[in-house]
Design an enzyme around this catalytic site. Sequence first.
Site, short mmCIF file in Angstrom:
data_model
loop_
_atom_site.label_atom_id
_atom_site.label_comp_id
_atom_site.label_asym_id
_atom_site.label_seq_id
_atom_site.Cartn_x
_atom_site.Cartn_y
_atom_site.Cartn_z
N CYS A 1 0.89 -1.17 0.00
CA CYS A 1 0.03 -0.09 0.14
C CYS A 1 1.06 1.39 -0.18
O CYS A 1 1.63 1.41 -0.82
CB CYS A 1 -1.11 -0.06 1.27
N HIS B 1 -3.56 -5.48 1.41
CA HIS B 1 -3.09 -5.90 2.55
C HIS B 1 -3.68 -7.56 2.74
O HIS B 1 -4.75 -7.92 2.22
CB HIS B 1 -3.95 -5.23 3.46
#
Length: 491
Positions: A340, A437
């Site tokens: 991310c 994630h």
Amino acid sequence: MAKAIMLQGTGSDVGKTVLVAGLCRAAKKRGLKVRPFKPQNMSNNAAVADIPGDNNHGGGEIGRAQWLQAIACGVAPSVHMNPVLLKPQTDVGAQVIVQGKVFGEARARDYQALKGRLMDAVLDSWAKVGEGADLVIVEGAGSPAEINLRNRDIANMGFATRANVPVVLVGDIDRGGVIASVAGTHLILPEEDRRMIVGYLINKFRGDVSLFDDGLKAIEKFTGWRCFGVVPWLKAAARLPSEDSVVLERLASGEARALKVVVPMLGRIANFDDLDPLKAEPQVEVVFVPPGKPLPADAGLVVIPGSKSTIGDLIKFRENGWDRDLAAHRKRGGHVVGICGGYQMLGRTVRDPDGIEGSVTEAEGLGLLDIETVMEPEKMVRNVSARSVQFDLPLEGYEIHLGRTTGPDTIRPSAIINGVADGAISADGKVSGTYMHGLFGADGFRGKFLESLGIKGGGINYRADVEQALDDVAAELESHLDCDAIFGLAR
């Protein structure tokens, strides 16, 4: 409406999250339909939950703790389990998430004035969570002893008195001063709030509990409250995802193992539980490196985690000299993974033309991937099923991010998500990034990934281990707390 009981702490980080999760699992094992609830949370460790009735939305954000507690209850997470989530972006300001969606940004002083408007959302979610449930176990935030914030409180006694939920006070003996913290809370609470407390429990005890008998007598003398029990240090809690980055400050490097995974502790680190499945591997040592310390030269893998403030953390990354450490790691043939915000940092530049993250609108990246990122107002929030391009294995996780990333290295994606390429891999295959994630939680992928680094991995069912840890915590609570009495006082 379901019956409810609430745990509030004498301070932050006294162990409420794990206790609520354990009590939720204990109640589930008794056949109760139980749900978790936390009116207000502050954490950059977020999870993606369902938004009931919104079939066109990918999902909404809640605290990772309520996601874990929902698992303990055996139910799907809902945004109504944590209606107000604060995600710190600076030392004095945070993004405000209400019922899963971005409400806006607020400085600490402004947020205090905003609380009155947020109570309606809290009570609306409260009613929804209780539908069809036998019991709701509520977690407070911080401490009810912060009486300077009481008149606009939505997280502790402000909620408990409005919703008429009895409170069990949690004291942490490990940090010292537990008698004073429990007795002091009794002393300073106004009578209306004090009446809500039906008793207390002591958490994180080490050693012979009989040595604290006189302490319990002293607390009873000062407060008149009943004690529901003394909970020992719960070893199984270490196998559960941690919510607050404060725990990282106490993490020490474990014993040396075959692979050292180094993680720089970004100032606005987010979703660092992405590393938990690697920590569970017997041949892997995960080391979180605090600011001011160099990245160890013997790292086999560096993972740059998510961030709530990519540009700000990227600037600090350089100030710490970690960019030089990372470059040296690459020259030694080391591997790098960015997740991310960490993925965005690995590129050439990160630009924020609308100032979404703050006043600094552009920063030079670490240059390990030939990509660039532009921040955009629309936030991607969704659970995903994906597939690893490198190993052709299934992945499962979630996305919570701002920004669009493009560039030559994206022709080598790291994953395919819903038929769309995600992430990038360097030409030599040693640097990769993804917006997803949770990728290390896929047991098959994790095993093959570690194998590619020369390490025997796999053989661990990470999700099953989390479930077992919840069972173990619940069993400990049943042994050391009067759970019948706690559940019996719910109303």
